[in-house]
Design an enzyme around this catalytic site. Structure first.
Site, PDB file in Angstrom:
ATOM      1  N   LYS A  66       0.812  -1.224   0.000  1.00 52.17           N
ATOM      2  CA  LYS A  66       0.000   0.000   0.000  1.00 52.17           C
ATOM      3  C   LYS A  66       0.849   1.279   0.000  1.00 52.17           C
ATOM      4  CE  LYS A  66      -4.133  -1.751   2.387  1.00 52.17           C
ATOM      5  NZ  LYS A  66      -5.070  -1.508   3.495  1.00 52.17           N
ATOM      6  N   ASP A 103     -10.150   3.168   2.129  1.00 48.84           N
ATOM      7  CA  ASP A 103     -10.325   2.725   3.519  1.00 48.84           C
ATOM      8  C   ASP A 103     -10.885   3.868   4.374  1.00 48.84           C
ATOM      9  OD1 ASP A 103      -9.513   0.081   3.344  1.00 48.84           O
ATOM     10  OD2 ASP A 103      -7.415   0.512   3.810  1.00 48.84           O
TER      11      ASP A 103
HETATM   12  P1  NAP Z   1      -0.352  -3.227   9.993  1.00 50.59           P
HETATM   13  O1  NAP Z   1      -0.004  -2.009   9.197  1.00 50.59           O
HETATM   14  O2  NAP Z   1       0.474  -4.443   9.897  1.00 50.59           O
HETATM   15  O3  NAP Z   1      -0.392  -2.753  11.549  1.00 50.59           O
HETATM   16  C1  NAP Z   1      -0.595  -3.703  12.563  1.00 50.59           C
HETATM   17  C2  NAP Z   1      -0.928  -2.992  13.860  1.00 50.59           C
HETATM   18  O4  NAP Z   1      -1.262  -3.979  14.854  1.00 50.59           O
HETATM   19  C3  NAP Z   1       0.220  -2.175  14.434  1.00 50.59           C
HETATM   20  O5  NAP Z   1      -0.287  -1.069  15.120  1.00 50.59           O
HETATM   21  C4  NAP Z   1       0.851  -3.181  15.418  1.00 50.59           C
HETATM   22  O6  NAP Z   1       1.588  -2.586  16.459  1.00 50.59           O
HETATM   23  C5  NAP Z   1      -0.396  -3.797  15.976  1.00 50.59           C
HETATM   24  N1  NAP Z   1      -0.167  -5.094  16.620  1.00 50.59           N
HETATM   25  C6  NAP Z   1       0.169  -6.278  16.025  1.00 50.59           C
HETATM   26  N2  NAP Z   1       0.274  -7.261  16.946  1.00 50.59           N
HETATM   27  C7  NAP Z   1       0.007  -6.676  18.153  1.00 50.59           C
HETATM   28  C8  NAP Z   1      -0.052  -7.169  19.480  1.00 50.59           C
HETATM   29  N3  NAP Z   1       0.195  -8.456  19.758  1.00 50.59           N
HETATM   30  N4  NAP Z   1      -0.383  -6.297  20.466  1.00 50.59           N
HETATM   31  C9  NAP Z   1      -0.646  -5.006  20.198  1.00 50.59           C
HETATM   32  N5  NAP Z   1      -0.607  -4.476  18.957  1.00 50.59           N
HETATM   33  C10 NAP Z   1      -0.283  -5.310  17.948  1.00 50.59           C
HETATM   34  O7  NAP Z   1      -1.843  -3.701   9.698  1.00 50.59           O
HETATM   35  P2  NAP Z   1      -3.050  -2.801   9.145  1.00 50.59           P
HETATM   36  O8  NAP Z   1      -3.042  -2.815   7.668  1.00 50.59           O
HETATM   37  O9  NAP Z   1      -3.002  -1.502   9.866  1.00 50.59           O
HETATM   38  O10 NAP Z   1      -4.319  -3.672   9.605  1.00 50.59           O
HETATM   39  C11 NAP Z   1      -4.735  -3.722  10.965  1.00 50.59           C
HETATM   40  C12 NAP Z   1      -6.049  -4.512  11.052  1.00 50.59           C
HETATM   41  O11 NAP Z   1      -7.084  -3.776  10.380  1.00 50.59           O
HETATM   42  C13 NAP Z   1      -5.985  -5.881  10.385  1.00 50.59           C
HETATM   43  O12 NAP Z   1      -6.654  -6.798  11.206  1.00 50.59           O
HETATM   44  C14 NAP Z   1      -6.740  -5.678   9.076  1.00 50.59           C
HETATM   45  O13 NAP Z   1      -7.379  -6.870   8.635  1.00 50.59           O
HETATM   46  C15 NAP Z   1      -7.768  -4.645   9.500  1.00 50.59           C
HETATM   47  N6  NAP Z   1      -8.279  -3.855   8.361  1.00 50.59           N
HETATM   48  C16 NAP Z   1      -9.602  -3.943   8.096  1.00 50.59           C
HETATM   49  C17 NAP Z   1     -10.127  -3.212   7.052  1.00 50.59           C
HETATM   50  C18 NAP Z   1     -11.598  -3.295   6.782  1.00 50.59           C
HETATM   51  O14 NAP Z   1     -12.037  -2.886   5.696  1.00 50.59           O
HETATM   52  N7  NAP Z   1     -12.385  -3.775   7.720  1.00 50.59           N
HETATM   53  C19 NAP Z   1      -9.306  -2.382   6.270  1.00 50.59           C
HETATM   54  C20 NAP Z   1      -7.943  -2.319   6.579  1.00 50.59           C
HETATM   55  C21 NAP Z   1      -7.439  -3.070   7.633  1.00 50.59           C
HETATM   56  P3  NAP Z   1       3.169  -2.266  16.300  1.00 50.59           P
HETATM   57  O15 NAP Z   1       3.240  -0.953  15.564  1.00 50.59           O
HETATM   58  O16 NAP Z   1       3.640  -2.201  17.679  1.00 50.59           O
HETATM   59  O17 NAP Z   1       3.758  -3.404  15.513  1.00 50.59           O
END
Ligand code: NAP
Length: 285
Positions: A66, A103
């Site tokens: 992205k 998004d």
């Molecule tokens: P990302 O960029 O990989 O970010 C992951 C986030 O989760 C970071 O803030 C990370 O913290 C945190 N994290 C991971 N493991 C953790 C743990 N054990 N404890 C606390 N924090 C933790 O992922 P993303 O793209 O932002 O996506 C995040 C979520 O949103 C996913 O589940 C995705 O499926 C969902 N999402 C949904 C939609 C929708 O349309 N519904 C759209 C986009 C995303 P650190 O910075 O400390 O690593």
């Protein structure tokens, strides 16, 4: 000529977007198909260049591409630039490729439906500092939230988010440690609490202590696999209004579909088509 949209990412385990978009193409009578293209990093530039051809409507983009795709398109819309993520690309009639972010408006449409009001004036607490959190915080500030408190496991990631997004609105933006007192205080004040981490999907547990929330607070979890996340379950058990990320997925898909085809109003078709997948507890995160 059957036109195409491909989702670029790696890995691509889920078929939700394929099901939603192909149902919408069929319902709109458009000769086009949505496909998955799992790519290595060195294949991304070529895949984007190929989408300048007349048989393409555009591209979807997901993790981990992205951010990088902005370099390979002809233009990135201001909101996507501000958020720092392009999750869709539209091919204009002249062949130019424009990156945009669906998004953010998808989140706004979905969350305001659960809130039954706008985000304006709310105190918001957000768990997360990754790509999705950028879109969430941008949207809340742009929509006039009074305060947005971002708590992340790695505080530096949330600080980088704040540096990028701070100017999106006039509300106060604060960064705290996810497990600290500041996050608990913000949770107690919040009218809206958002989980934008992968917790509840990849890791067990939840990021927000629902027992701290006001009785009128709304909980929104971006995770939609599994269908009822631990956070949503706990919030509902406390009698709070809560939703998972499925409606955001649908709304952002309908917004992208309209950009590719000019056809609006496909959220209902997409919702119906993807419902069995969203309800399937055997779908892997
Ligand atoms: P990302 O960029 O990989 O970010 C992951 C986030 O989760 C970071 O803030 C990370 O913290 C945190 N994290 C991971 N493991 C953790 C743990 N054990 N404890 C606390 N924090 C933790 O992922 P993303 O793209 O932002 O996506 C995040 C979520 O949103 C996913 O589940 C995705 O499926 C969902 N999402 C949904 C939609 C929708 O349309 N519904 C759209 C986009 C995303 P650190 O910075 O400390 O690593």
């Amino acid at each position: 000529m059957t036109r195409r949209v491909a989702l670029l990412g790696k890995p691509l385990r889920r078929r939700h977007s394929v099901v939603m978009h192909n149902a919408a193409f069929a319902a709109a009578g458009i000769d086009a198909e949505y496909i998955l293209r799992e790519l290595e990093p060195d294949e991304v530039e070529g895949a984007i260049a190929a989408a300048r051809g007349r048989d393409w409507l555009g591209l979807g983009v997901t993790a981990p591409y992205k951010q990088v795709v902005a370099e390979f398109v002809d233009e990135v819309e201001p909101d996507a630039q501000a958020i720092g993520a392009v999750n869709n690309i539209v091919r204009r009639d002249d062949g130019r490729l424009v990156g945009f972010n669906s998004d953010a408006p998808g989140f706004q449409a979905a969350v305001e439906a659960v809130l039954d009001r706008s985000i304006e004036g709310l105190d918001v607490v957000v768990a997360g500092g990754g790509g999705a959190a950028h879109a969430v915080v941008f949207t809340c500030l742009r929509a006039g939230a009074r305060t947005v408190t971002v708590g992340n496991r790695t505080v530096e990631h949330a600080e980088a988010l704040a540096t990028r997004i701070r100017g999106a609105g006039s509300g106060a933006l604060e960064v705290v440690d996810l497990g600290g007192r500041g996050f608990a205080d913000a949770t107690e004040r919040a009218g809206l609490a958002v989980n934008a981490t992968t917790v509840g999907m990849l890791d067990p547990g939840m990021t927000i202590d629902v027992n701290l929330l006001r009785a009128d607070a709304v909980v929104f979890d971006l995770v939609y696999v599994p269908p009822e996340t631990p956070l949503v379950r706990a919030a509902r058990a406390r009698g709070l209004r809560a939703a998972n990320g499925s409606e955001m997925l649908i709304q952002q898909g309908a917004i992208a579909f309209e950009r590719w085809t000019g056809v609006a109003g496909m959220a209902g078709v997409m919702r119906e088509a993807v419902a069995p997948l969203l309800a399937d507890v055997t779908v892997q995160a």
